[in-house]
Write an enzyme that holds these catalytic residues in place. Sequence first.
Site, short mmCIF file in Angstrom:
data_model
loop_
_atom_site.label_atom_id
_atom_site.label_comp_id
_atom_site.label_asym_id
_atom_site.label_seq_id
_atom_site.Cartn_x
_atom_site.Cartn_y
_atom_site.Cartn_z
N SER A 135 -42.34 -53.63 -16.22
CA SER A 135 -42.07 -54.76 -15.32
C SER A 135 -43.15 -54.84 -14.26
O SER A 135 -43.33 -53.88 -13.47
CB SER A 135 -40.72 -54.57 -14.62
OG SER A 135 -40.64 -55.45 -13.51
N HIS A 194 -43.02 -57.44 -18.91
CA HIS A 194 -41.79 -58.03 -18.36
C HIS A 194 -42.09 -58.59 -16.98
O HIS A 194 -42.64 -57.89 -16.12
CB HIS A 194 -40.70 -56.95 -18.27
CG HIS A 194 -39.36 -57.45 -17.86
ND1 HIS A 194 -38.50 -58.09 -18.72
CD2 HIS A 194 -38.72 -57.41 -16.66
CE1 HIS A 194 -37.38 -58.39 -18.08
NE2 HIS A 194 -37.49 -58.00 -16.83
N ASP A 222 -40.52 -60.32 -13.67
CA ASP A 222 -39.27 -60.55 -12.92
C ASP A 222 -39.45 -61.64 -11.86
O ASP A 222 -39.95 -61.38 -10.77
CB ASP A 222 -38.83 -59.24 -12.25
CG ASP A 222 -38.18 -58.30 -13.23
OD1 ASP A 222 -38.57 -57.13 -13.28
OD2 ASP A 222 -37.28 -58.76 -13.97
N MET A 262 -38.03 -64.11 -9.13
CA MET A 262 -36.86 -64.14 -8.24
C MET A 262 -37.04 -65.26 -7.21
O MET A 262 -38.13 -65.43 -6.67
CB MET A 262 -36.73 -62.80 -7.49
CG MET A 262 -36.59 -61.61 -8.42
SD MET A 262 -36.56 -60.08 -7.47
CE MET A 262 -36.54 -58.91 -8.80
N HIS A 289 -38.24 -62.99 -17.07
CA HIS A 289 -36.84 -62.80 -16.66
C HIS A 289 -36.61 -63.66 -15.43
O HIS A 289 -37.08 -63.34 -14.33
CB HIS A 289 -36.62 -61.31 -16.36
CG HIS A 289 -35.24 -60.98 -15.89
ND1 HIS A 289 -34.93 -59.72 -15.41
CD2 HIS A 289 -34.10 -61.70 -15.83
CE1 HIS A 289 -33.65 -59.69 -15.08
NE2 HIS A 289 -33.12 -60.89 -15.32
N MET A 329 -34.60 -64.62 -12.63
CA MET A 329 -33.47 -64.32 -11.74
C MET A 329 -33.44 -65.42 -10.68
O MET A 329 -33.77 -65.21 -9.50
CB MET A 329 -33.65 -62.93 -11.11
CG MET A 329 -33.35 -61.81 -12.10
SD MET A 329 -33.86 -60.20 -11.52
CE MET A 329 -35.54 -60.21 -12.09
N MET A 361 -28.42 -55.91 -17.23
CA MET A 361 -28.91 -55.34 -15.97
C MET A 361 -28.26 -53.97 -15.76
O MET A 361 -27.04 -53.84 -15.81
CB MET A 361 -28.58 -56.27 -14.81
CG MET A 361 -29.39 -57.56 -14.75
SD MET A 361 -31.17 -57.34 -14.72
CE MET A 361 -31.38 -56.36 -13.23
N GLY A 400 -32.66 -57.75 -8.10
CA GLY A 400 -33.32 -58.09 -6.83
C GLY A 400 -34.45 -57.17 -6.46
O GLY A 400 -35.45 -57.60 -5.89
N PHE A 401 -34.33 -55.89 -6.82
CA PHE A 401 -35.35 -54.95 -6.37
C PHE A 401 -35.61 -53.87 -7.44
O PHE A 401 -34.68 -53.45 -8.13
CB PHE A 401 -34.92 -54.27 -5.06
CG PHE A 401 -34.78 -55.23 -3.92
CD1 PHE A 401 -33.55 -55.85 -3.69
CD2 PHE A 401 -35.87 -55.57 -3.12
CE1 PHE A 401 -33.42 -56.78 -2.66
CE2 PHE A 401 -35.74 -56.49 -2.08
CZ PHE A 401 -34.51 -57.09 -1.86
N ASP A 420 -32.53 -53.09 -18.10
CA ASP A 420 -33.48 -53.46 -17.04
C ASP A 420 -33.01 -52.90 -15.70
O ASP A 420 -32.04 -53.38 -15.12
CB ASP A 420 -33.56 -55.00 -16.99
CG ASP A 420 -34.59 -55.49 -16.00
OD1 ASP A 420 -34.80 -56.72 -15.95
OD2 ASP A 420 -35.15 -54.67 -15.25
C1 DX5 Z 1 -34.29 -55.88 -10.70
C2 DX5 Z 1 -35.53 -55.84 -11.52
C3 DX5 Z 1 -35.83 -54.39 -11.84
C4 DX5 Z 1 -37.21 -54.17 -12.36
C5 DX5 Z 1 -37.41 -52.77 -12.91
O1 DX5 Z 1 -33.96 -57.18 -10.39
O2 DX5 Z 1 -35.36 -56.59 -12.71
O3 DX5 Z 1 -34.87 -53.94 -12.73
O4 DX5 Z 1 -37.46 -55.04 -13.37
O5 DX5 Z 1 -37.05 -51.90 -11.94
P1 DX5 Z 1 -37.43 -50.33 -12.01
O6 DX5 Z 1 -38.53 -50.15 -11.03
O7 DX5 Z 1 -36.16 -49.64 -11.64
O8 DX5 Z 1 -37.87 -50.01 -13.41
ZN ZN Z 2 -36.09 -57.91 -15.27
#
Ligand code: DX5
Ligand code: ZN
Length: 213
Positions: free
Chosen positions: A8, A33, A35, A37, A66, A68, A136, A141-142, A174
Amino acid sequence: MSVIVAPSILACNFACLGEEVASVTREGADWIHCDVMDGHFVDNISFGSAFVEAASRHTNLPLDVHLMITNPDRYLDRYLPFAASVDIHLEAEADVPETLRRIRAAGRKSGLAINPHTPASAIEPYLGQFDILLVMTVEPGFGGQPFMEDMLPKIRAAAGLRDRAGTPFHITVDGGINTTTGRQCRGAGADVLVAGTSVFQAKDRRAEISALR
Ligand code: DX5
Ligand code: ZN
């Protein structure tokens, strides 16, 4: 079932996005990947389509976008030109079947993402409409959050639904995925591991990606 490792870019050094994407591409990743947001669906703003398009110029790997975001139907067309797959949330304010249909109509894989509080049974009405189920394993979010072990039964339930329905789809996990939690998820039926922190903060990214697989 072969495992797909999807770093990611939420966890990469944004100041050198191109080199970070090229790095994990060189080191053996399968997908990238992304993300996205919007600060409304989740309490964070990450990046938009221009950033993801920039990332796409530094890899030949499939981009798994992805979303979000609250209104994925409204922004979908901005990602389709360079995404190999787009994951939208069941909890979003959108016509989910129509949006999944549009993703496939564009020749991309359609992904249905579910948050931790959403049960596996919620996907039943949509079986056959998605190529990827994204479970998830943290609250969205983070990055860098701890893995939620209580998501393992949900992964098993989703794999059971898939096998009984005879509708093939990837199961992505994820959030909080590393070699330990990744092994647990694979044992429960997941085949796509999204890993941000564990890959981008690894001393040896190639070794980490291989260990995840
Ligand atoms: C949350 C994100 C995280 C990120 C991966 O919204 O989607 O899941 O992709 O996070 P970590 O750093 O935990 O692999
Ligand atoms: Zn994701």
